[in-house]
Design an enzyme around this catalytic site. Sequence first.
Site, PDB file in Angstrom:
ATOM      1  N   MET A 184      -0.891  -7.262   8.447  1.00 40.06           N
ATOM      2  CA  MET A 184      -1.142  -6.966   7.029  1.00 40.06           C
ATOM      3  C   MET A 184      -0.101  -5.992   6.522  1.00 40.06           C
ATOM      4  O   MET A 184       0.132  -4.940   7.105  1.00 40.06           O
ATOM      5  CB  MET A 184      -2.561  -6.392   6.868  1.00 40.06           C
ATOM      6  CG  MET A 184      -2.877  -5.961   5.445  1.00 40.06           C
ATOM      7  SD  MET A 184      -2.743  -7.342   4.285  1.00 40.06           S
ATOM      8  CE  MET A 184      -2.257  -6.487   2.798  1.00 40.06           C
ATOM      9  N   GLU A 185       0.504  -6.342   5.384  1.00 42.85           N
ATOM     10  CA  GLU A 185       1.696  -5.660   4.877  1.00 42.85           C
ATOM     11  C   GLU A 185       1.434  -4.395   4.075  1.00 42.85           C
ATOM     12  O   GLU A 185       2.241  -4.032   3.215  1.00 42.85           O
ATOM     13  CB  GLU A 185       2.490  -6.645   4.000  1.00 42.85           C
ATOM     14  CG  GLU A 185       1.813  -7.030   2.676  1.00 42.85           C
ATOM     15  CD  GLU A 185       0.979  -8.286   2.718  1.00 42.85           C
ATOM     16  OE1 GLU A 185       0.699  -8.850   1.646  1.00 42.85           O
ATOM     17  OE2 GLU A 185       0.579  -8.722   3.821  1.00 42.85           O
ATOM     18  N   ASN A 186       0.339  -3.691   4.318  1.00 46.56           N
ATOM     19  CA  ASN A 186       0.056  -2.466   3.558  1.00 46.56           C
ATOM     20  C   ASN A 186       1.346  -1.666   3.333  1.00 46.56           C
ATOM     21  O   ASN A 186       2.134  -1.477   4.244  1.00 46.56           O
ATOM     22  CB  ASN A 186      -0.927  -1.568   4.313  1.00 46.56           C
ATOM     23  CG  ASN A 186      -2.102  -2.338   4.854  1.00 46.56           C
ATOM     24  OD1 ASN A 186      -2.839  -2.965   4.117  1.00 46.56           O
ATOM     25  ND2 ASN A 186      -2.256  -2.337   6.169  1.00 46.56           N
ATOM     26  N   HIS A 242       7.379  -8.423   2.664  1.00 40.76           N
ATOM     27  CA  HIS A 242       6.364  -8.102   1.653  1.00 40.76           C
ATOM     28  C   HIS A 242       6.587  -6.734   0.998  1.00 40.76           C
ATOM     29  O   HIS A 242       6.092  -6.496  -0.103  1.00 40.76           O
ATOM     30  CB  HIS A 242       4.978  -8.084   2.296  1.00 40.76           C
ATOM     31  CG  HIS A 242       4.353  -9.426   2.460  1.00 40.76           C
ATOM     32  ND1 HIS A 242       4.243 -10.336   1.440  1.00 40.76           N
ATOM     33  CD2 HIS A 242       3.773 -10.010   3.545  1.00 40.76           C
ATOM     34  CE1 HIS A 242       3.611 -11.420   1.885  1.00 40.76           C
ATOM     35  NE2 HIS A 242       3.317 -11.245   3.160  1.00 40.76           N
ATOM     36  N   GLY A 281      -3.069 -12.009  11.448  1.00 36.68           N
ATOM     37  CA  GLY A 281      -1.988 -11.702  12.381  1.00 36.68           C
ATOM     38  C   GLY A 281      -1.462 -10.308  12.115  1.00 36.68           C
ATOM     39  O   GLY A 281      -1.202  -9.525  13.017  1.00 36.68           O
ATOM     40  N   GLU A 334       3.211 -15.044  -0.029  1.00 36.40           N
ATOM     41  CA  GLU A 334       3.204 -15.568   1.338  1.00 36.40           C
ATOM     42  C   GLU A 334       4.294 -16.606   1.597  1.00 36.40           C
ATOM     43  O   GLU A 334       4.886 -16.633   2.670  1.00 36.40           O
ATOM     44  CB  GLU A 334       1.820 -16.141   1.680  1.00 36.40           C
ATOM     45  CG  GLU A 334       0.697 -15.108   1.605  1.00 36.40           C
ATOM     46  CD  GLU A 334       0.929 -13.880   2.496  1.00 36.40           C
ATOM     47  OE1 GLU A 334       1.857 -13.889   3.330  1.00 36.40           O
ATOM     48  OE2 GLU A 334       0.179 -12.906   2.352  1.00 36.40           O
ATOM     49  N   GLU A 340      -6.885  -6.717   2.051  1.00 43.77           N
ATOM     50  CA  GLU A 340      -6.517  -7.990   1.435  1.00 43.77           C
ATOM     51  C   GLU A 340      -7.475  -9.078   1.920  1.00 43.77           C
ATOM     52  O   GLU A 340      -7.785  -9.130   3.105  1.00 43.77           O
ATOM     53  CB  GLU A 340      -5.080  -8.388   1.807  1.00 43.77           C
ATOM     54  CG  GLU A 340      -4.618  -9.605   1.005  1.00 43.77           C
ATOM     55  CD  GLU A 340      -3.205 -10.059   1.367  1.00 43.77           C
ATOM     56  OE1 GLU A 340      -2.528 -10.578   0.483  1.00 43.77           O
ATOM     57  OE2 GLU A 340      -2.792  -9.900   2.531  1.00 43.77           O
ATOM     58  N   HIS A 397       8.276 -10.946   8.511  1.00 46.59           N
ATOM     59  CA  HIS A 397       7.398 -11.428   7.425  1.00 46.59           C
ATOM     60  C   HIS A 397       6.752 -10.250   6.692  1.00 46.59           C
ATOM     61  O   HIS A 397       6.799 -10.157   5.469  1.00 46.59           O
ATOM     62  CB  HIS A 397       6.323 -12.347   8.039  1.00 46.59           C
ATOM     63  CG  HIS A 397       5.334 -12.886   7.064  1.00 46.59           C
ATOM     64  ND1 HIS A 397       5.330 -14.197   6.647  1.00 46.59           N
ATOM     65  CD2 HIS A 397       4.293 -12.296   6.411  1.00 46.59           C
ATOM     66  CE1 HIS A 397       4.330 -14.384   5.785  1.00 46.59           C
ATOM     67  NE2 HIS A 397       3.678 -13.241   5.631  1.00 46.59           N
ATOM     68  N   GLU A 398       6.164  -9.337   7.475  1.00 42.17           N
ATOM     69  CA  GLU A 398       5.451  -8.211   6.844  1.00 42.17           C
ATOM     70  C   GLU A 398       6.414  -7.291   6.091  1.00 42.17           C
ATOM     71  O   GLU A 398       6.074  -6.751   5.037  1.00 42.17           O
ATOM     72  CB  GLU A 398       4.669  -7.415   7.892  1.00 42.17           C
ATOM     73  CG  GLU A 398       3.629  -8.216   8.663  1.00 42.17           C
ATOM     74  CD  GLU A 398       2.724  -9.067   7.794  1.00 42.17           C
ATOM     75  OE1 GLU A 398       2.351  -8.634   6.691  1.00 42.17           O
ATOM     76  OE2 GLU A 398       2.392 -10.200   8.210  1.00 42.17           O
TER      77      GLU A 398
END
Length: 874
Positions: free
Chosen positions: A280-282, A318, A278, A337, A145, A314-315
């Site tokens: 990444m929501e893969n 997503h 910080g 986001e 991303e 947060h992740e």
Amino acid sequence: MALEQSVEQFKGKARLPDFVVPKVYDLFLKPDLSSSCKFAGAVQIAVDVVAATRFVVLNASDLAVDDGSVSFKAKSSSQELRPVNIVSVEEDEILIIQFSEVLPTGEGILSIGFQGTLTDKMKGFYRSVYEHNGEKKNMAVTQFEPADARRCFPCWDEPAFKAKFKITLEVPSELVALSNMPVTEEKQNGSLKTLYFQESPIMSTYLVAVVVGMFDYVEAQTTDGTTVRVYCQVGKSNQGKFALDVAVKTLDLYKDYFAVPYPLPKLDMVAIPDFAAGAMENYGLVTYRETALLFDDRHSAASNKQRVAVVVAHELAHQWFGNLVTMEWWTHLWLNEGFATWVSYLSADSIFPEWKVWTQFLSESTSGLRLDALDGSHPIEVEINHASEIDEIFDEISYRKGASVIRMLQSYLGAETFQRGLASYVKKFAYSNAKTEDLWAVLEEESGEPVKKVMSSWTKQQGYPVVSVKKSDGKLELNQTQFLSSGATGSGKWIVPVTFCCGSYDAQKKFLLEDVHSKVDLTGLNGAWIKLNSNQTGFYRVNYDDELASGLKFAIESKQLTASDRYGVLDDSYALCMACKQNLSSLISLLAAYREESEYTVLSHIIGISLKVVSLVADAAPELLRGIKEFFIGLFEPFASKLGWDPKEGEGHSDAMLRGELLTVLSELGHTVTINEALKRFNAFVEDRDTPLLPPDTRKAAYIAAMQTTNSSNKSGFESLLRVYRESDLSQEKVRILGALGSSPDPTVVLEVLNFLLTSEVRNQDVVHGLGGINIEGRDVAWTWLKDNWDYISKTWGSGFLITRFIAYIVSSFTSNEKGNEVEEFFATRTKPSIARTIKQSVERIHINANWVRSIKNDKSLGDVVNQLSVHKV
């Protein structure tokens, strides 16, 4: 018509053409983790040719495509077509494949072989370095991303081109290899093994992920049997337990909140030593900086614990909002986001109600309000015309303003209606893409309210209003104008969901302010004070006339306002002061009303304001600097004394965070008693890392005290800190030290610190932590250093968003128009699309500071106010 096109017609476009679309990627990757750090790959993409064309146009960058391997085979034909021309357009990051004949419409397979390099740029398919048994080793990691999957394999690298992915990896047998889905088959071949991963559901390329390295893990299950694992470096698995617990609880919570189960068979979370963002929501394989995933009971502070909880929440948000339902294009990034930021607080509040995170959420709103008060801000929905522009919008507008307007909308519609609307939206757009308008339509249908009309004024134009308010003839008169920190008047107009209380929270009114001017009847509402924007759920500022402001000051002193409203009154006054709409003397008088403040979020905000005010007074009225410092010490010292240096049995999470922040600011303000105690404890800690005298929450205060007393003739504090830095293997500890190193008042020491940041001892991802701590004594030397090293910095960090932090952190604290012009001049010939917005914003901040300094110089009553209030000696 695609038939008529030539290679030239595909260049310089924001988006790929859509006459060929991908359906399934069958991707093979073989990373070489030895010193060469290359990777080989091949991809067979099942595509749908939807319009007659001789061209296939997709994304590829920094890849060597093997021309002989490229072919197309239509499902309807046994003939394999070979291209007549393959053009790689590096500036547009596209690969144009031209065939001599028209590709038959319908399904077909596009095959491409390629090679690439595992760089250290922390984007695409890259290498991260870790230590195992004292030996440095490489791991292979992906970070795609916003638009870097194209650096790993040729693909349609835009969110709307969703497809399924079948991934195969060939890796050394002793290593762990992970991807989005579980392994279905493993074959050993000598020192190598081949792993075949289950086919993924339909998803966007930026969510594809691969990690290869040596790891330990901890594991647990959600209530419906999903396996969740936290992977970290060998020997650190205990540090993953806290995040694991948060993840399991959060997945269960979101399943209920969104009324849709977690869509994948497993969830892995991995701590990566070198990581630009910080986290990444893969999909199914979330990657994190170590500081955002690992928690060490002995060496992590309470603030680290909260960061881990909020980032994990947060992740995982997503996985629904972003991965299952994906924005159609980066213009709608905020849908990802803003929502994930807002929902992460919902989760943290549910799991840790004692943390009072919704009060702390105000610091997110404030960051959004600060950036959005600049002329160089941008709307929440921002036009993106080229991939190079995307990085810069991963900012406070997309995340924090986005989250704040969501909260405002939830407050306006009501929590239950809002939740039902979100669940409908997720269900309706699952496995597809959505635009902002799609969300408004669903919420409008669910609530019966004019959601699109109200919200478009907040997402399609930049900025926000300040609502000026006064009482006249039994009515409240309201007037909205756009708020700008420069003091200028903007032309924006909003539909503002206004709430206000009159003397009590029982008497609350709500209405939509649709016009520039409005009057509200106060009949039956009698109270000693009136507070607009109750509990700060709205994204706007309020400017009260003298009479109403005086009533609110009384309400603060008599403890009649909630913590959120005490925060809001102060923040609005501070912002108006910055915009030169109020005098600093009136802000200082208001701050005096907070003498008995004990709420973490409010005190933390006062601490931030104090440091900014002190730095400006140092430039504007140095003769008042001592008095201003004494005033702030007088505010902070009583509560710091009450908390003391040592944790107490049974105290709360926020007390631990507050202790650290209060002692740190007292060190920064030069409070002798605090500094002496800090140095005593620091010296004990340097000798014995297990001493109970310096737990993690108070270390930063001690580190800053050590640097405050460091100069070119006595560097013992600096040297001791470097020793602790070198001997620690915990990222959070290293970051804490980096953030303190720049606080020496001696510019020659600051220069030494800056040069240290560019050595191999500091990971590229962490350098910005060192820049964030530079004090005003060091800013000139930091600016010269930035100019001297710009070519190297630009080359090393120039392809990601971290470069923007170098600029913003170093130049934004200047306070003269001349400096603003100098910064602008330096970057005039060095601007690229990826930093243009940051340069503009940073220069604007300098001019705002310059206006504010001028206003402080002209504030005739400031000296009297400071002398009257500063009773505590430094």
